[in-house]
Design a protein around this motif. Structure first.
Motif, PDB file in Angstrom:
ATOM      1  N   LYS A   1       0.826  -1.195   0.000  1.00 41.66           N
ATOM      2  CA  LYS A   1       0.000   0.000   0.000  1.00 41.66           C
ATOM      3  C   LYS A   1       0.867   1.253   0.000  1.00 41.66           C
ATOM      4  CE  LYS A   1      -3.785   1.861   2.551  1.00 41.66           C
ATOM      5  NZ  LYS A   1      -4.517   2.106   3.693  1.00 41.66           N
TER       6      LYS A   1
ATOM      7  N   THR B   1       2.034   4.760   1.202  1.00 42.68           N
ATOM      8  CA  THR B   1       1.980   5.482   2.477  1.00 42.68           C
ATOM      9  C   THR B   1       2.655   6.837   2.288  1.00 42.68           C
ATOM     10  OG1 THR B   1       4.107   4.633   3.242  1.00 42.68           O
ATOM     11  CG2 THR B   1       2.155   3.318   3.805  1.00 42.68           C
ATOM     12  N   GLU B   2       2.406   7.724   3.223  1.00 42.12           N
ATOM     13  CA  GLU B   2       3.045   9.042   3.188  1.00 42.12           C
ATOM     14  C   GLU B   2       4.564   8.880   3.191  1.00 42.12           C
ATOM     15  OE1 GLU B   2       3.338  12.772   6.201  1.00 42.12           O
ATOM     16  OE2 GLU B   2       1.298  12.109   5.699  1.00 42.12           O
TER      17      GLU B   2
END
Length: 124
Positions: free
Chosen positions: A4, A6-7
Motif C-alpha cells: 500500500k 503510504t506518506e
C-alpha cells in the motif's frame, strides 16, 4: 516494498526525485517518471517524459539549490497527490535564475514501481 502507498513511501520517492534533479541523474529520473508522463511547465507548455529528460541530457537545466516544502499529501488508492512549494536556483540555458514555484505531482503505484504520472508547476 509495501503493498500500500503510504506518506513515508511517497516522501522517500520525492527525496529521490529532488536528488536526481540536482544531480541531473538521467538514469534515476527515467526510473521515477512514468513513460506516459504529462507535465505542464510554468510557461503553460505540456511536456512528456522524453522532453523532460532531454532538458537534463542537453544540459539546459542545472539546479544548484532545491528547497522543497510539502503542503499537502493525499493518498487515493494507488495514486498519491502532493502539493508543495520549491525554491529553486540554478541556470537554464546558461542564464541564472532564482524563483519559487508551487507544484502538484501525481505518483502512481504499478506493481513494484512508483512513478510520477503527471503534474504542473507555476511560479509564485
Amino acid at each position: 516494498m509495501e503493498n500500500k502507498l503510504t506518506e513515508k513511501i511517497i516522501l522517500e520517492q520525492e527525496n529521490k526525485l529532488y536528488k536526481a534533479i540536482k544531480n541531473a541523474n538521467i538514469t534515476a529520473l527515467a526510473e521515477l517518471l512514468h513513460d506516459d508522463l504529462l507535465f505542464i511547465l510554468p510557461s503553460g507548455q505540456t511536456i512528456t517524459k522524453e522532453d523532460d529528460l532531454d532538458t537534463y541530457r542537453n544540459g539546459a537545466l542545472k539546479v544548484d539549490e532545491l528547497l522543497p516544502e510539502v503542503e499537502n499529501l493525499n493518498i487515493i488508492d494507488d495514486v498519491a497527490v502532493i502539493t508543495l512549494t520549491i525554491k529553486l536556483n540554478g541556470k537554464f540555458n546558461e542564464l541564472p535564475f532564482e524563483a519559487k514555484f508551487r507544484y502538484i505531482r501525481f505518483w502512481k503505484k504499478s506493481g513494484d514501481k512508483i512513478e510520477v504520472i503527471g503534474g504542473s508547476g507555476i511560479a509564485i
